[in-house]
Structure formats: C-alpha cells, structure tokens
Design a protein around this motif. Structure first.
Motif, PDB file in Angstrom:
ATOM      1  N   THR A 311       0.847  -1.188   0.000  1.00 25.27           N
ATOM      2  CA  THR A 311       0.000   0.000   0.000  1.00 25.27           C
ATOM      3  C   THR A 311       0.883   1.239   0.000  1.00 25.27           C
ATOM      4  OG1 THR A 311      -0.149   0.136   2.417  1.00 25.27           O
ATOM      5  CG2 THR A 311      -1.832  -1.169   1.291  1.00 25.27           C
ATOM      6  N   ARG A 312       0.424   2.251  -0.689  1.00 30.04           N
ATOM      7  CA  ARG A 312       1.112   3.542  -0.719  1.00 30.04           C
ATOM      8  C   ARG A 312       0.070   4.625  -0.462  1.00 30.04           C
ATOM      9  NH1 ARG A 312       5.778   5.880  -3.353  1.00 30.04           N
ATOM     10  NH2 ARG A 312       5.412   8.049  -3.954  1.00 30.04           N
ATOM     11  N   VAL A 313       0.264   5.387   0.596  1.00 32.67           N
ATOM     12  CA  VAL A 313      -0.646   6.472   0.958  1.00 32.67           C
ATOM     13  C   VAL A 313       0.146   7.771   0.940  1.00 32.67           C
ATOM     14  CG1 VAL A 313      -2.088   7.442   2.790  1.00 32.67           C
ATOM     15  CG2 VAL A 313      -2.092   4.978   2.385  1.00 32.67           C
ATOM     16  N   SER A 314      -0.347   8.761   0.177  1.00 34.38           N
ATOM     17  CA  SER A 314       0.353  10.039   0.037  1.00 34.38           C
ATOM     18  C   SER A 314      -0.596  11.200   0.314  1.00 34.38           C
ATOM     19  CB  SER A 314       0.942  10.192  -1.366  1.00 34.38           C
ATOM     20  OG  SER A 314       1.867   9.171  -1.647  1.00 34.38           O
ATOM     21  N   TRP A 315      -0.046  12.275   0.896  1.00 30.12           N
ATOM     22  CA  TRP A 315      -0.771  13.513   1.111  1.00 30.12           C
ATOM     23  C   TRP A 315      -0.037  14.655   0.416  1.00 30.12           C
ATOM     24  CZ3 TRP A 315      -5.367  13.371   3.627  1.00 30.12           C
ATOM     25  CH2 TRP A 315      -5.648  12.274   4.448  1.00 30.12           C
TER      26      TRP A 315
END
Length: 317
Positions: A311-315
């Motif tokens: 998983t890759r979560v970016s803001w």
C-alpha cells in the motif's frame, strides 16, 4: 477492524470444498487494514454492496496507545493539534494498493484495484474533522466514470486530543455507484491506519515514540508504528515513520464461517515520512509505503496460498 467494507453475505456459494473455496473467498476478501489490506477488482465487486448504502456510516477505529522511547533535544513541549473550529484546509489524498495471489503452483492472479486521487476540503468542527470530497480520479476508465456521480461526497474523522483518529464517518453522494463507494471506503481505511498520534509527554527534535494499535479481523494484528521527530519549523513537524505488523494468532478465520487457514508466514512492514502542521486538521505532505508477503495453508487439502501486497498512501496540499 470491527466491520467489513463489502458484505460477506453476498459471496456466491461454491459446491467444491477445499482450496477453490479458499481462493474465491480470498479474491473477494474485504478491506480492513494490515493483513486485511486486500480488495477485489472493480469487475469482481459487481453486484456487491459496500458498507452503508444510502446513509452515513460511522466506524470506530482501534485505540492508539503511545509510548515515549526518547524525548529528544531541548526545547521540548507537548505536541497537540491546535486548530480552531472552522479552520479549513485543501489537501489531496492518493492511495495505491497492489495485491497478487497464488494458489500452489498456479499462475498468480493480480487483484489490484485502481489507484485513487481524492482532493478534499477539510474543516475543523466541534466533534472532529469534516471532509467534502472533490472530483475523484483514477486510471481505471470504468471506475473514473463511476466517480462522476460522487462529487460532493462527504466523510469525517473523530479525533482525540493526541491527534489519533478515533472514528471514520463515510457519506457518499446518494447516486454514487457501488464500485465507487467501495473504492472510497478502501482508500480511507488505508489512510486511517497510516495515521499518527502524539505522545503524552513533552518532546523535541530527535524524539522517538511508538504507536500501538490492535487491528481485529479474520487475522488479528498488532500494528506498531515507530515515529521519529526529525525536524520542526514552528507548528510544522517532519516525522519519519516505520510500520510493522504481527499476527496475534496462528490462524486466519475466513469470512462467512468458511473455515480457517494456518498462517505459515507473515511479513508486513514499511517506512515513510509525513509533514503535519499542528494548526491544520490533516497532513500537508508525505508518503507511507507498507508491503510484504503472507503464506497460508489449508490443513485439510495441504494447499498453500501466497499473497504479496503493498500500500502507498500520500498527502499533498
């Protein structure tokens, strides 16, 4: 987690026992967090209903317990969100989840859903953070079309005094198709379980603390996030993160009372860096990537199933 995203009661009946049932259940497995970070493709969710059709749903999030490892350099102070009610922030959440599944020596199946880009306006309220979603986009043409009816969808986050997320509220627009609803739910679960909480003691640059969460589902997990405060500029904090997950049991209980699989191997870990502003509701930038491989065995048929996922979560503002 306490809930599933897609209703397990919608799984089709299969006449053949053993590993074929196992493989199908895994292919339709619901998203939670950690080892439950798995989701069907848009084609596979056709006819399935995500959580909360036609209404807002509030989901409690596992409590986050912090432990200070090192207080860091002087000066030190308590880190607490200090945004006023009515504070507004424009931010974009991006999620990308990849999963492959292989049964015995059969060819691996790619069950990865499409990546999402979710622009939103976050507003600090009296009971947490309210979110209004903008135009969600994805590389999947069919899902991108489904999201045209999702503009104006809303969500919300309950927050503790330490910055931990305590609940997730989801309220997609009434005309949002099921595939788009399910994709939104998955993206927000990913983001929630990649968030951070602050320690209950004064800290300075160089401080290290851990955040422990129990994630309950078919496989119960201990998730430990190690946070290091690597920089500070006023209210802006740069925090390095290390994430690891460990099963608390040796079996995975399949959904819908479909049986159990022995856990033969489990690796799920990752790293990232985020920037948060104590005066704003959500992270302003950063990326967290977590991945690994799990091996399960059906003790009755001696069949083995291997899942590789990330998983890759970016803001970003």
């Amino acid at each position: 987690m306490a809930v599933t995203v897609l209703s397990g009661s919608r799984l089709p009946r299969i006449a053949r026992p053993g590993v074929l049932v196992v493989a199908l259940v895994l292919g339709f497995a619901t998203f939670g967090a950690g080892c439950a970070d798995r989701s069907p493709s848009p084609a596979e969710v056709e006819g399935l209903e995500p959580l909360g059709i036609g209404k807002q749903v509030t989901v409690p999030i596992s409590a986050a317990a912090t432990t200070l490892v090192s207080p860091g350099d002087e000066p030190r102070e308590l880190l607490r969100p200090r945004y006023a009610v009515g504070t507004s922030q424009e931010v974009t959440l991006r999620t990308d989840y990849r999963i492959q599944q292989q049964v015995n020596d059969q060819p691996a199946r790619d069950l990865s859903p499409a990546a999402l880009t979710i622009p939103m306006t976050a507003s600090a309220g009296t009971d947490g953070v309210d979110l209004v979603l903008g135009a969600v986009t994805t590389p999947d043409p069919a899902l991108n079309k489904a999201f045209t009816a999702a503009d104006g969808s809303q969500a919300g986050l309950g927050m503790s005094d330490f910055g931990a997320i305590t609940e997730l509220r989801l309220a997609p627009s009434p005309d949002t198709p099921n595939t788009a609803r399910a994709a939104l739910e998955q993206a927000f679960y990913q983001a929630v379980y990649r968030s951070i909480a602050f320690p209950d003691e004064p800290v300075g640059v160089g401080a290290v603390w851990t955040v422990h969460q129990e994630i309950n589902g078919g496989v119960s997990l201990d998730q430990v996030t190690t946070a290091t405060l690597v920089g500070r500029d006023g209210d802006r904090l740069t925090i390095d993160l290390q994430v690891s997950q460990t099963p608390t049991d040796s079996v995975w209980l399949l959904p819908n009372d479909a049986g159990a699989l022995d856990i033969e191997g489990y690796v799920m870990e990752g790293v990232g860096t985020i920037t948060v502003d104590l005066g704003l509701p959500l992270p302003v930038s950063g990326t967290i990537e977590v991945g690994g491989q799990q091996t399960y065995r059906d003790s009755y048929s001696a069949s083995t199933l291997v899942q590789t996922q990330s998983t890759r979560v970016s803001w970003a503002e």
